[in-house]
Design an enzyme around this catalytic site. Structure first.
Site, PDB file in Angstrom:
ATOM      1  N   ASP A 113      -5.728  -2.736   2.748  1.00 25.72           N
ATOM      2  CA  ASP A 113      -5.227  -4.091   2.902  1.00 25.72           C
ATOM      3  C   ASP A 113      -6.316  -5.050   3.373  1.00 25.72           C
ATOM      4  O   ASP A 113      -6.339  -6.223   2.981  1.00 25.72           O
ATOM      5  CB  ASP A 113      -4.065  -4.113   3.896  1.00 25.72           C
ATOM      6  CG  ASP A 113      -2.751  -3.708   3.239  1.00 25.72           C
ATOM      7  OD1 ASP A 113      -2.802  -3.040   2.201  1.00 25.72           O
ATOM      8  OD2 ASP A 113      -1.689  -4.068   3.766  1.00 25.72           O
TER       9      ASP A 113
ATOM     10  N   CYS B  77      -3.138   4.881   5.314  1.00 26.75           N
ATOM     11  CA  CYS B  77      -3.085   3.425   5.446  1.00 26.75           C
ATOM     12  C   CYS B  77      -1.780   2.823   4.942  1.00 26.75           C
ATOM     13  O   CYS B  77      -0.896   3.529   4.476  1.00 26.75           O
ATOM     14  CB  CYS B  77      -4.319   2.797   4.821  1.00 26.75           C
ATOM     15  SG  CYS B  77      -5.795   3.138   5.822  1.00 26.75           S
ATOM     16  N   ASP B  78      -1.701   1.513   4.990  1.00 23.07           N
ATOM     17  CA  ASP B  78      -0.458   0.768   5.130  1.00 23.07           C
ATOM     18  C   ASP B  78       0.711   1.186   4.228  1.00 23.07           C
ATOM     19  O   ASP B  78       1.781   1.512   4.713  1.00 23.07           O
ATOM     20  CB  ASP B  78      -0.731  -0.719   4.904  1.00 23.07           C
ATOM     21  CG  ASP B  78      -1.589  -1.304   6.006  1.00 23.07           C
ATOM     22  OD1 ASP B  78      -2.346  -0.544   6.632  1.00 23.07           O
ATOM     23  OD2 ASP B  78      -1.530  -2.508   6.238  1.00 23.07           O
ATOM     24  N   LYS B  79       0.545   1.128   2.912  1.00 20.46           N
ATOM     25  CA  LYS B  79       1.679   1.404   2.016  1.00 20.46           C
ATOM     26  C   LYS B  79       1.741   2.868   1.621  1.00 20.46           C
ATOM     27  O   LYS B  79       2.741   3.347   1.078  1.00 20.46           O
ATOM     28  CB  LYS B  79       1.583   0.530   0.759  1.00 20.46           C
ATOM     29  CG  LYS B  79       1.359  -0.942   1.054  1.00 20.46           C
ATOM     30  CD  LYS B  79       2.323  -1.480   2.082  1.00 20.46           C
ATOM     31  CE  LYS B  79       1.908  -2.826   2.631  1.00 20.46           C
ATOM     32  NZ  LYS B  79       0.657  -2.866   3.364  1.00 20.46           N
TER      33      LYS B  79
ATOM     34  N   CYS C 106      -7.368   1.248  10.890  1.00 22.00           N
ATOM     35  CA  CYS C 106      -7.892   0.277  11.864  1.00 22.00           C
ATOM     36  C   CYS C 106      -7.219   0.423  13.226  1.00 22.00           C
ATOM     37  O   CYS C 106      -6.028   0.671  13.323  1.00 22.00           O
ATOM     38  CB  CYS C 106      -7.748  -1.134  11.327  1.00 22.00           C
ATOM     39  SG  CYS C 106      -8.825  -1.464   9.913  1.00 22.00           S
TER      40      CYS C 106
ATOM     41  N   GLU D 208       0.210 -10.440   2.417  1.00 22.18           N
ATOM     42  CA  GLU D 208       0.032 -10.612   3.845  1.00 22.18           C
ATOM     43  C   GLU D 208      -0.753 -11.887   4.122  1.00 22.18           C
ATOM     44  O   GLU D 208      -1.650 -12.251   3.358  1.00 22.18           O
ATOM     45  CB  GLU D 208      -0.711  -9.418   4.455  1.00 22.18           C
ATOM     46  CG  GLU D 208       0.123  -8.157   4.494  1.00 22.18           C
ATOM     47  CD  GLU D 208      -0.576  -6.996   5.168  1.00 22.18           C
ATOM     48  OE1 GLU D 208       0.105  -6.021   5.498  1.00 22.18           O
ATOM     49  OE2 GLU D 208      -1.809  -7.060   5.357  1.00 22.18           O
TER      50      GLU D 208
ATOM     51  N   SER E 292      -0.032  -9.158   8.130  1.00 19.03           N
ATOM     52  CA  SER E 292      -0.739  -7.950   8.510  1.00 19.03           C
ATOM     53  C   SER E 292      -0.298  -7.547   9.906  1.00 19.03           C
ATOM     54  O   SER E 292       0.063  -8.387  10.733  1.00 19.03           O
ATOM     55  CB  SER E 292      -2.243  -8.215   8.503  1.00 19.03           C
ATOM     56  OG  SER E 292      -2.937  -7.206   9.191  1.00 19.03           O
TER      57      SER E 292
END
Length: 552
Positions: A78, A119-121, A191, A442, A468
């Protein structure tokens, strides 16, 4: 075994010959086949180490008597996708990940799955796949990044985003910006703050699909490899006992996830992902319950971006199980439900005490008596919108200001950088929702620009897009219905007064119902921004943010 269909009997001879072509012996073919979903790639820092984690999982599976077989899943960074067309492709990969994992698992008749996301998704996509497939599954993430250091203080990716605005307004020079840039992200891993990836990896523990430490053991620690080996061994227990995802991801488990979400102060993106995962389990999460849970759940952690603590410190303070144990002492968790350990929540968290009461506050001394996320409703968002209230300054908890209206992220960002946003304003960014974006981008760059320009304590931002996990401030996203379908956010005009009352969970544009009705009668749908490819198909099928942006 589920894999019997490709292994046993005369009719399976053609399949067995292909298994032999993989180098599998007759002895291996007789054992359970365990798919390991590897999200390893060379473009996402949170995934560059996953090959090491996968290798440890393989060893664990083999130690426990299974045959590990690896196949891939995609993942988008992202941070790299932020602020350009690439961000339109972030959320939409969640469905691609779920669909492709379903296809691989069904086509090859695996007996169990070990998901290795980060990570995110990638995390919610694989949780959705696990729920949909409902074969024994367990998760082990790649782990969080260590925080960076500048001037003796810990920093993260979000520090650099805000530093860009500080540079543009002349607060820092080229050398200081370069120092932030070169030191904020010092290792592999997701992160380092309580951003979306770490939020979802922590909630994977809570929901019962990951072992203790899944969300908090840093990526570079050898303990992460031990965890991966244990996950590889544990999947064999789950296969042998036929414990499946929907036995674990129950309605009570999702209630636990929302409760711990409030205590941790997780990313607002969890309000998209938890309903989507629950949907795959056949469970409907009405986000109205989020406020009910928040009202009785104290916010115990202030991790970046809400505070100055990082995931590595949460790990040292006792991790997710310590947070859960503290909540359970006050009757806030369902503790009698099954988890991937084969034990109940109560058995898992027993004895897991807080080791640092500044990183994880006690129930009696929280950062706030209410949880970290709020769902707001009103004539601007009849179906709801979300804000990370734990990252909002006290003076912005109630805010009334003039609307500054923009039909895309770029226009808003340029206005902020050009000094055209005034103290007290409410920046409105619309046509960035699931359908309108498409892809529900985002908005980290505009929120970082507001904070870096010194407007964080006097300017709010609302959008039908999303934020985010690195965003802080009065940033309100997922406004539903979105502008692309004629939601009230499409009817807001420059100069309208907008009132945001987070403690009361309300958001309204102070315009009469009659005036809004007149505007609605004159409103016409915008032409789609993208008319070909995956995003065009996605826009036709996706639901609203309040429904998890799932596909119909």
């Amino acid at each position: 075994m589920k894999s019997s269909v490709i292994k046993d009997g005369i009719n399976a001879a053609p399949q067995r010959t292909l298994l032999h072509a993989l180098g599998l012996t007759d002895e291996e073919i007789k054992k359970p086949l365990i798919g390991i979903v590897s999200s390893k790639n060379d473009i996402v820092p949170g995934h560059m180490n996953i090959d090491k984690v996968v290798e440890a999982v393989k060893q664990g599976v083999a130690l426990a008597g299974g045959v590990p077989i690896v196949f891939p899943a995609i993942a988008v960074c992202d941070g790299i996708a932020m602020g350009h067309e690439g961000m339109k492709y972030s959320l939409v990969t969640r469905e691609l990940i779920a669909d492709s994992t379903e296809a691989m698992a069904k086509a090859h008749a695996f007996d169990g799955l070990v998901m290795v996301p980060n990570c995110d998704k990638n995390v919610p996509g694989l949780l959705m796949a696990a729920a949909r497939l409902n074969i024994p599954s367990i998760f082990v993430s790649g782990g969080p990044m260590l925080a960076g250091h500048v001037d003796g203080k810990k920093i993260s990716y979000s520090t650099v985003s805000e530093a860009v605005s500080r540079y543009k307004v002349g607060e820092i020079d080229d050398a200081k910006l370069a120092e932030y840039e070169n030191n904020a992200c010092p290792t592999c891993g997701s992160c380092s703050g309580m951003f979306t990836a770490n939020s979802m990896n922590c909630l994977t523990e809570v929901i019962g699909m990951g072992l203790q430490g899944n969300g908090t053991i840093p990526a570079v620690y050898s303990q992460r490899l031990l965890l991966a080996k244990h996950a590889g061994m544990k999947i064999m227990e789950l296969v042998n006992n036929n414990i499946r995802p929907r036995d674990i991801m129950t309605e009570k488990a999702f209630e636990n996830a929302l409760t711990v979400d409030m205590a941790l102060g997780c990313s607002t993106n969890t309000m998209l992902h938890l309903p989507a995962i629950a949907h795959e389990c056949g469970i409907d999460i009405d986000l109205d319950i989020a406020n009910d849970i928040s009202a009785k759940t104290p916010n115990l952690c202030h991790l970046a971006p809400a505070g100055e603590h990082f995931i590595e410190e949460l790990n040292e303070a006792g991790g997710i199980y310590a947070v859960m144990n503290e909540l359970s002492k006050h009757g806030l968790l369902n503790t009698d439900i099954l988890t991937c350990t084969g034990k109940t929540v109560a058995e898992n968290i027993n004895g897991c005490e807080i080791k640092n009461t500044e990183i994880i506050r006690t129930y009696e001394n929280p950062y706030s008596r209410t949880g970290g996320i709020a769902v707001l409703k009103g004539n601007l968002a009849p179906d709801g919108c979300v804000v990370k209230r734990s990252a909002v300054a006290e003076e912005m908890m109630h805010h009334k200001g003039f609307a500054r209206v923009f039909d895309c992220e770029e226009d808003a960002l340029n206005a902020i950088y050009d000094g055209k946003i005034n103290p007290g304003d409410v920046v409105v960014i619309r046509y960035e929702g699931p359908k309108g974006g498409p892809g529900m981008r985002e908005m980290l760059n505009p929120t970082s620009a507001i904070m870096g320009s010194g407007l964080g304590n006097c300017v709010a931002l609302i959008t039908d897009g999303r934020f985010s996990g690195a965003t802080r401030g009065a940033a309100i996203g997922h406004v539903s219905p979105e502008a692309a379908v004629g939601g009230p956010i499409a009817l807001v005009e420059e100069g309208d007064t907008i009132e945001i009352d987070i403690p009361s969970n309300t958001i309204n544009v102070l315009v009469s119902d009659e005036e809004l009705a007149k505007r609605k009668a004159l409103w016409t749908p915008r032409q789609p921004r993208i008319t070909t490819g995956y995003l065009a198909r996605y826009a036709k099928l996706v639901t609203s943010g309040t429904k998890g942006a799932v596909l119909e």
